[in-house]
Design a protein around this motif. Structure first.
Motif, short mmCIF file in Angstrom:
data_model
loop_
_atom_site.label_atom_id
_atom_site.label_comp_id
_atom_site.label_asym_id
_atom_site.label_seq_id
_atom_site.Cartn_x
_atom_site.Cartn_y
_atom_site.Cartn_z
N GLU A 178 0.73 -1.35 0.04
CA GLU A 178 0.00 -0.06 0.00
C GLU A 178 0.62 1.22 -0.02
O GLU A 178 0.65 2.05 -0.69
CB GLU A 178 -1.01 0.02 1.20
CG GLU A 178 -2.00 -0.72 1.15
CD GLU A 178 -2.85 -1.26 2.31
OE1 GLU A 178 -3.82 -1.79 2.41
OE2 GLU A 178 -2.22 -0.84 3.54
N LYS A 206 -6.11 1.59 0.28
CA LYS A 206 -5.15 2.27 0.55
C LYS A 206 -4.01 2.34 -0.48
O LYS A 206 -2.81 2.63 -0.03
CB LYS A 206 -4.79 1.94 2.22
CG LYS A 206 -5.66 2.22 3.15
CD LYS A 206 -5.12 1.85 4.58
CE LYS A 206 -6.06 1.98 5.45
NZ LYS A 206 -5.77 1.60 6.86
N CYS A 208 -1.62 3.02 -3.19
CA CYS A 208 -1.39 4.55 -3.59
C CYS A 208 -0.95 4.60 -5.27
O CYS A 208 0.02 4.81 -5.80
CB CYS A 208 0.18 5.19 -2.94
SG CYS A 208 -0.12 5.43 -1.09
N ARG A 295 -9.55 4.89 -3.96
CA ARG A 295 -8.57 4.46 -3.34
C ARG A 295 -7.40 5.70 -3.05
O ARG A 295 -7.75 6.81 -3.37
CB ARG A 295 -7.70 3.50 -4.04
CG ARG A 295 -8.39 2.41 -4.82
CD ARG A 295 -7.54 1.50 -5.46
NE ARG A 295 -8.39 0.40 -6.33
CZ ARG A 295 -8.84 -0.49 -5.78
NH1 ARG A 295 -8.49 -1.22 -4.72
NH2 ARG A 295 -9.45 -1.50 -6.79
N ARG A 296 -6.75 5.52 -1.97
CA ARG A 296 -5.73 6.68 -1.59
C ARG A 296 -4.92 6.98 -2.80
O ARG A 296 -4.65 8.58 -2.87
CB ARG A 296 -4.85 6.12 -0.69
CG ARG A 296 -3.70 7.17 -0.19
CD ARG A 296 -2.87 6.62 0.94
NE ARG A 296 -3.73 6.35 2.31
CZ ARG A 296 -3.18 5.61 3.02
NH1 ARG A 296 -1.84 4.85 3.05
NH2 ARG A 296 -3.83 5.61 4.40
N PHE A 311 -14.12 7.25 1.73
CA PHE A 311 -12.73 6.72 1.59
C PHE A 311 -12.75 6.27 2.96
O PHE A 311 -12.81 7.13 4.18
CB PHE A 311 -11.68 7.82 1.21
CG PHE A 311 -10.32 7.39 1.68
CD1 PHE A 311 -9.78 6.29 0.79
CD2 PHE A 311 -9.38 7.85 2.46
CE1 PHE A 311 -8.46 5.75 0.97
CE2 PHE A 311 -8.09 6.98 2.85
CZ PHE A 311 -7.91 6.33 1.98
#
Length: 312
Positions: A178, A206, A208, A295-296, A311
């Motif tokens: 992540e 999460k 990236c 997602r992040r 989120f």
């Protein structure tokens, strides 16, 4: 009343060094293993192995007959891992190298040893019972792996964690990926993950990484799996593509994906239809089967303001 005795201890270092000198030493040895695909001979002492590990006690329980005993063939065990096991059994310590752990994950981290080899072929792997000493080694190896975890190592560690149910290791690997998503997704280890190991990654909020890049990574993964398994890409991808969040893609990106999907099927058509529904309805929570949670690493797109982009 008889006086109590006093236990005195000599220095541990010379004792350990003396025993370490016996590892893979043909002198005084009374058992020989033929280990790994390279069929390397490894010498050992049956009394020491038997008293330290129940697996070897069962394996070497019978007294050797007259003459030179036949070697014990362990062709599915990596040589470096087997030597590490011997070093630990002889000295109660082991010097781990990053490469050694990298090539020997299943054996060192799980305590998995081959079934007792009654023949020289078809050795199946199982977890040997009553392996207290070996569990201790596995724990030490797990601590070592967590210290040296990096992009090159993390996907292989995740695969072992999922295969053998090592929950804490799986959590650490997912958290590492992540935090280093783009690098991990481009690694060779990512392409070699099983579907079961890939699923917890695709379910993560999460990561990236943007969804468009995640779709490309999933396609690359499926292509490799299709080549190895000699199965269609769509069939290999079926267990995991449902976790892709296509509604996060902009209409132009979704159209391009739909065209590519016609040329090389990867994603079920109904999943793409559900993504289009999110765009048409301008509501993410009304199109079941088309996750809209960002997602992040999700890059902003104009249509996101119409979606339910919570989120967690």
């Amino acid at each position: 009343m008889e006086p109590l005795g006093l236990v005195v201890h000599g220095k541990a270092e010379p004792f350990s060094a003396a025993l370490r000198s016996l590892v893979n030493n043909p002198r005084y040895s009374d058992v020989c293993f033929v280990v790994g695909q390279e069929r390397q001979e490894v010498f050992a002492h049956r009394c020491l192995l038997a008293c330290r590990c129940n697996f070897f006690q069962r394996l070497l329980g019978t007294e050797p007959g007259p003459g030179v005993p036949s070697p014990v063939v362990l062709s599915t065990v990596p040589t470096e891992a087997f030597l590490a096991v011997l070093e630990f059994l002889y000295t109660n310590s082991v010097k781990l190298q990053r490469h050694s752990v990298h090539v020997s994950f299943p054996l060192l981290l799980t305590g998995s040893l081959p079934a007792l080899p009654h023949t020289h072929s078809g050795l199946e792997r199982n977890v040997c019972p009553h392996r207290e000493k070996y569990v201790c080694l596995s724990r030490l190896c797990l601590q070592f792996v967590l210290k040296v975890l990096d992009v090159e190592l993390v996907c292989e560690a995740l695969q072992v964690a999922v295969t053998f149910g090592l929950g804490p290791l799986q959590e650490r690997c997912v958290a590492f990926i992540e935090a280093h998503s783009q690098e991990a997704l481009r690694s060779q280890g990512f392409l070699e993950l099983s579907a079961a190991a890939l699923l917890p990654l695709l379910r993560s909020d999460k990561l990236c990484v943007d969804e468009a890049e995640l779709v490309r990574a999933a396609r690359s993964w499926a292509r490799v799996g299709a080549a190895v398994l000699e199965r269609p890409v769509a069939e290999v991808a079926a267990p995991v593509v449902k976790e892709l969040r296509l509604a996060l893609l902009a209409p132009a990106e979704l159209s391009a994906l739909e065209e590519q999907n016609r040329q090389e099927p990867l994603i079920p058509a109904e999943q793409i239809v559900e993504a289009w529904k999110c765009h048409a309805l301008r509501r993410g929570d009304e199109a079941r089967g088309a996750p809209c949670r960002r997602r992040r690493g999700t890059l902003p797109r104009e249509h996101h303001r119409f979606l339910d982009l919570s989120f967690k």
